[in-house]
Design an enzyme around this catalytic site. Structure first.
Site, PDB file in Angstrom:
ATOM      1  CB  THR F  77      -0.891  -0.022   1.254  1.00  0.00           C
ATOM      2  OG1 THR F  77      -1.555  -1.285   1.314  1.00  0.00           O
ATOM      3  CG2 THR F  77      -1.918   1.083   1.229  1.00  0.00           C
ATOM      4  CB  CYS F  78       1.124   4.187  -2.177  1.00  0.00           C
ATOM      5  SG  CYS F  78       1.984   5.771  -2.201  1.00  0.00           S
ATOM      6  CB  ILE F  79       3.780   4.845   3.045  1.00  0.00           C
ATOM      7  CG1 ILE F  79       3.660   5.354   4.477  1.00  0.00           C
ATOM      8  CG2 ILE F  79       4.908   5.539   2.303  1.00  0.00           C
ATOM      9  CD1 ILE F  79       4.823   4.949   5.367  1.00  0.00           C
TER      10      ILE F  79
END
Lengths: 119, 129, 91, 119, 91, 129
Positions: F77-79
């Protein structure tokens, strides 16, 4: 107090949840004894296509939700003729009973209502 | 006049939430009443207290909270739309056996009847998508 | 007498087209958010309805408002909403 | 290993965060020494308009993000001529230096790349 | 040789139009999700590129696939993706 | 072949997440390798463990988790996209002084470099919006 409320259904079903969320609002409003009409406009006319079979894509049937509207005394359903034609749809392909109106009639339909909301 | 707002826009993917906030502030500045802000569809994400925007971004959650605290506005989040999207308060977290939750006062979860009530009892309901 | 809020770009979304297909002659149009990308769209040059554009949204995008459209701020946006029976959002 | 990567920027800025998230991906790729080109297509051409002033709507400048691309050696920026024309835009209204190409050239530009992604 | 995935309705979104504006003659088109509403769209009748539609998505919507388009299932969707150099999504 | 997927779609507002899941299962059935599923834009919501869909709806979060457990797929998941949207793990919750969090293994937060790595090191990266 009963209001005449028009819901403009502009979203095609399944790709977006908006079509469904619009129906949920309609069912709620009917439960509170409002006088609801629905106008299927633009891609919203895809909501009333017959033979929807969304089990394969793991979504609930939109048509099934529309089919219970008469149980809530919601029977004023309209669809825009030109929007059906543009999409190559004719009345035989529809799964619920609607009154087909022309674009030129939409303006006065909206104006005649107490409240309007679109999804 | 009595205004209500319907926020459908996702707070950090679309501009609608910023527009709604600006509209709300202008309403109040002009002396109008803001009867209710109803969050539906992707708008329900606005209620999540876990949002951590960057410092140079508007914190929509905090801004609504501040506005509600100052002007006692109803901030209602559609419970059905919220639950499936992972927005829940302490009570719902217990009911669904989740260890965590992300919705606190003044945001509250309620049904679509609150949107209908807003539509009927406001002079104008404005949608921000 | 309705106010139509156009909230999407007319080049990638049918919001403006769907609205203008059925607009009444006494209605007004307000372009906001990505709807301000409509400012020079051919569909708008053909209509006689009063047209407004939210200045903050158009200037954010580097767009200039043509003479046929009135640039307004939020003050007037709220006022327009209070002056119309129905306010419809197109998105 | 350096790959030729083309990013197709199709989203208008501000209304949606996709335009910005595309730029974030471009900056990341550049930091990892990839050979990046950007094609502004469809509503993506609105990203390169000059005089953007988004402080009033509380969003960060998209143009400012594009202006730092040369610092990352990203200098192959293309925009589709017909998409600019359809939107009434001419080259004097653009805020970054782009090569204007025709629609008929897009196909071979894409084919020439190792990887392609669109936002 | 590219595979283009059309994921939005052509009547409310420019995904199909933007794709076809620049499509190469050896490319293929796959309609999926709301992209299957394109099945009878005039833009598609004009092109010579091979056209596919995800059967699950079209039958969910009550749409029938015309003879010019091949109805496929996920098996073939994955296979098509493996056979093209670039797979581009339009949304 | 080695596939990676980029999921941009919001799990309960759009169909893209369902399509991506079906594509992933078919890939694995056919013996392809699924190198990584990267969640970006609204797709990051998929990682929230607080989602409570109705019983007759697919639980996308659980289905991805199950698939990842069975086939050891990377669920990244893109932080940056996640934090602003209120998706965080225990570590980020501490850093941002939040009492709650909603992201657990096998979902993990990481940077856009993981998307680049997936694009470079997969034969095909397919976007679901």
């Amino acid at each position: 107090m009963t209001n005449e409320i028009l819901i403009i259904a502009r979203s095609a079903p399944y790709g977006s949840s908006l079509a469904r969320e619009g129906i949920d609002y309609i069912l709620t409003s009917a439960a509170y004894d409002q006088d609801i009409s629905i106008l299927f406009l633009g891609d919203g006319v895809f909501q009333i296509l017959k033979d929807q079979n969304p089990a394969d894509i793991k979504l609930k049937s939109h048509l099934a939700a529309l089919e219970i509207l008469p149980l809530y005394d919601i029977e004023k359903l309209y669809a825009v003729k030109e929007d059906l034609l543009e999409r190559g749809l004719d009345i035989n392909q529809l799964g619920v009973k609607v009154t087909v109106i022309e674009r030129s009639q939409v303006d006065s339909l909206i104006d005649s209502q107490d409240k309007v909301l679109s999804f | 006049m009595k205004f209500s707002l319907l926020v459908l826009a996702s707070p950090y993917s679309q501009q609608g939430g910023l527009s709604a906030l600006q509209f709300a502030k202008t309403c109040l500045d002009q002396g109008h009443q803001l009867y209710r802000v109803f969050f539906y569809h992707e708008g329900v994400q606005t209620a999540s207290a876990l949002q951590c925007p960057q410092r140079d971004e508007v914190n929509l959650h905090d801004q609504w909270k501040e506005l509600a605290d100052q002007h006692s506005i109803d901030l209602v989040t559609c419970i059905a739309a919220a639950l499936k999207r992972g927005i829940l308060d302490e009570g719902e977290a217990k009911r669904y056996e989740k260890d965590h939750f992300n919705l606190n006062k003044p945001f509250e979860l309620s049904g679509l009847g609150q949107l209908l009530d807003a539509q009927i009892n406001s002079d104008q309901l404005i949608t921000f998508a | 007498m309705k106010l139509h809020l156009i909230q999407r770009s007319p080049f990638s979304n049918s919001a403006l087209k769907d609205c203008l297909n059925t607009i009444g002659e006494n209605d007004s149009v307000l372009l906001m958010q990505d709807g301000t990308y409509s400012l020079n769209h051919p569909l708008l040059t053909d209509i006689k309805n009063p047209t407004y554009a939210l200045l903050q949204d158009s200037s954010a995008r580097g767009l200039t408002t043509p003479a046929s459209t009135k640039a307004i701020e939020y003050d007037e946006f709220v006022m327009l909403c209070s002056q119309h029976k129905h306010v419809l959002s197109w998105y």
